[in-house]
Design an enzyme around this catalytic site. Structure first.
Site, PDB file in Angstrom:
ATOM      1  CG  ASN A  18      -2.207  -0.791   0.902  1.00 11.17           C
ATOM      2  OD1 ASN A  18      -3.054  -0.368   0.114  1.00 11.17           O
ATOM      3  ND2 ASN A  18      -2.316  -1.981   1.497  1.00 11.17           N
ATOM      4  CG  LEU A  97      -2.128   4.043  16.290  1.00 10.13           C
ATOM      5  CD1 LEU A  97      -2.502   5.293  15.504  1.00 10.13           C
ATOM      6  CD2 LEU A  97      -0.656   3.719  16.108  1.00 10.13           C
ATOM      7  CG  ASN A 111      -5.918   1.345   9.390  1.00  7.88           C
ATOM      8  OD1 ASN A 111      -4.813   0.965   8.976  1.00  7.88           O
ATOM      9  ND2 ASN A 111      -6.833   0.494   9.844  1.00  7.88           N
ATOM     10  CG  HIS A 113      -9.939  -3.278   8.176  1.00 11.67           C
ATOM     11  ND1 HIS A 113      -9.064  -3.972   8.988  1.00 11.67           N
ATOM     12  CD2 HIS A 113     -11.063  -4.024   8.098  1.00 11.67           C
ATOM     13  CE1 HIS A 113      -9.652  -5.087   9.400  1.00 11.67           C
ATOM     14  NE2 HIS A 113     -10.867  -5.142   8.881  1.00 11.67           N
ATOM     15  CG  ASP A 145     -12.324   6.016  16.486  1.00 13.18           C
ATOM     16  OD1 ASP A 145     -11.768   4.881  16.557  1.00 13.18           O
ATOM     17  OD2 ASP A 145     -13.556   6.154  16.366  1.00 13.18           O
ATOM     18  CD  GLU A 178      -6.041  -3.683   1.126  1.00 11.05           C
ATOM     19  OE1 GLU A 178      -5.113  -3.113   1.728  1.00 11.05           O
ATOM     20  OE2 GLU A 178      -6.314  -4.881   1.320  1.00 11.05           O
TER      21      GLU A 178
HETATM   22  C1  GRF Z   1      -3.391  -4.716   3.785  1.00  9.55           C
HETATM   23  O1  GRF Z   1      -4.293  -5.747   3.448  1.00  9.55           O
HETATM   24  C2  GRF Z   1      -4.082  -3.674   4.622  1.00  9.55           C
HETATM   25  O2  GRF Z   1      -5.426  -3.502   4.306  1.00  9.55           O
HETATM   26  C3  GRF Z   1      -3.951  -4.228   6.009  1.00  9.55           C
HETATM   27  O3  GRF Z   1      -2.664  -4.827   6.037  1.00  9.55           O
HETATM   28  C4  GRF Z   1      -2.291  -5.211   4.725  1.00  9.55           C
HETATM   29  C5  GRF Z   1      -0.990  -4.554   4.445  1.00  9.55           C
HETATM   30  O4  GRF Z   1      -0.448  -4.943   3.202  1.00  9.55           O
HETATM   31  N1  GRF Z   1      -4.135  -3.189   6.992  1.00  9.55           N
HETATM   32  P1  GRF Z   1       0.800  -4.164   2.613  1.00  9.55           P
HETATM   33  O5  GRF Z   1       1.923  -4.257   3.643  1.00  9.55           O
HETATM   34  O6  GRF Z   1       0.398  -2.750   2.355  1.00  9.55           O
HETATM   35  O7  GRF Z   1       1.152  -4.900   1.358  1.00  9.55           O
END
Ligand code: GRF
Length: 204
Positions: A18, A97, A111, A113, A145, A178
């Site tokens: 990401n 956190l 974040n 998810h 939050d 994502e």
């Molecule tokens: C992703 O699936 C994200 O949604 C979750 O953790 C994973 C992280 O993947 N919070 P990367 O390290 O960004 O490849």
């Protein structure tokens, strides 16, 4: 008058795909008005750190294992401040956190998810969706939050759950979304053209 460039602080614990997608969106001019100021990990050998170094970005490691949460978070917060960060992006940051951290950046921590919140918070969200028999899944970018996977939702993207799916194929399909969603959500926040009304993130 031109708005100052928003400085992003990326927090990650793993491979960092990401983070890579955010960096790519900035480099390709799809995400404007911001720059990555620092990449911080709580895991010394996180793959995302290698990528950050390759990109010539400042990195920092604060190993969290065995440390008091408030003390660890104070170190991370000080590092974010030292790099002039005004928007924190959790990108696979596998650590809760502290309330102090959240309070230090009010409505300034994002974040991502891998589920359509409020369904399936917590670990292995994709596996949870499959097990439950959900017919659609997806991802959510939200403000952080003090509760887990709970803050105001900025953006969601939906994918189908196919009969042939296993947790891996479903996770891959969600991950592709994502990578689009995070840059898009950051762009909306950076633009400042929004209001938060109750729990609703709406265009201003
Ligand atoms: C992703 O699936 C994200 O949604 C979750 O953790 C994973 C992280 O993947 N919070 P990367 O390290 O960004 O490849």
């Amino acid at each position: 008058m031109s708005r100052r460039t928003t400085r992003l602080g990326i927090l990650l614990s793993g491979r960092g795909s990401n983070f890579a997608a955010i960096a790519r969106a900035i480099a390709e001019g799809r995400l404007t008005g911001c720059e990555i100021a620092v990449v911080i990990s709580n895991v010394a050998d996180a793959g995302g750190l290698d990528l950050a170094r390759q990109l010539g970005l400042p990195t920092a490691v604060f190993v969290s294992k065995g440390r008091n949460r408030a003390e660890h978070d104070a170190d991370v917060t000080a590092c974010l401040r030292a790099h002039g960060v005004d928007l924190v992006c959790l990108a696979g940051y596998m650590r809760l956190l502290s309330p102090e951290f959240v309070a230090a950046f009010p409505e300034r921590i994002l974040n991502i998810h891998p589920s359509l919140l409020p369904a399936f918070p917590g670990l292995d969200a994709q596996g949870q969706a499959l097990e439950y028999g959900a017919k659609v899944a997806g991802c959510t970018v939200h403000f952080v939050d003090e509760h887990l996977d709970h803050g105001v939702i900025i953006l969601q993207k939906v994918v189908p759950v196919l009969d042939s799916d296993n947790a891996h194929t479903l996770a891959e399909r969600i991950l592709a979304e994502e990578h689009q969603a995070y840059a898009e959500a950051i762009g909306r926040v950076v633009s400042g053209r929004y209001r938060v009304v109750g729990r609703r993130f709406v265009a201003a």
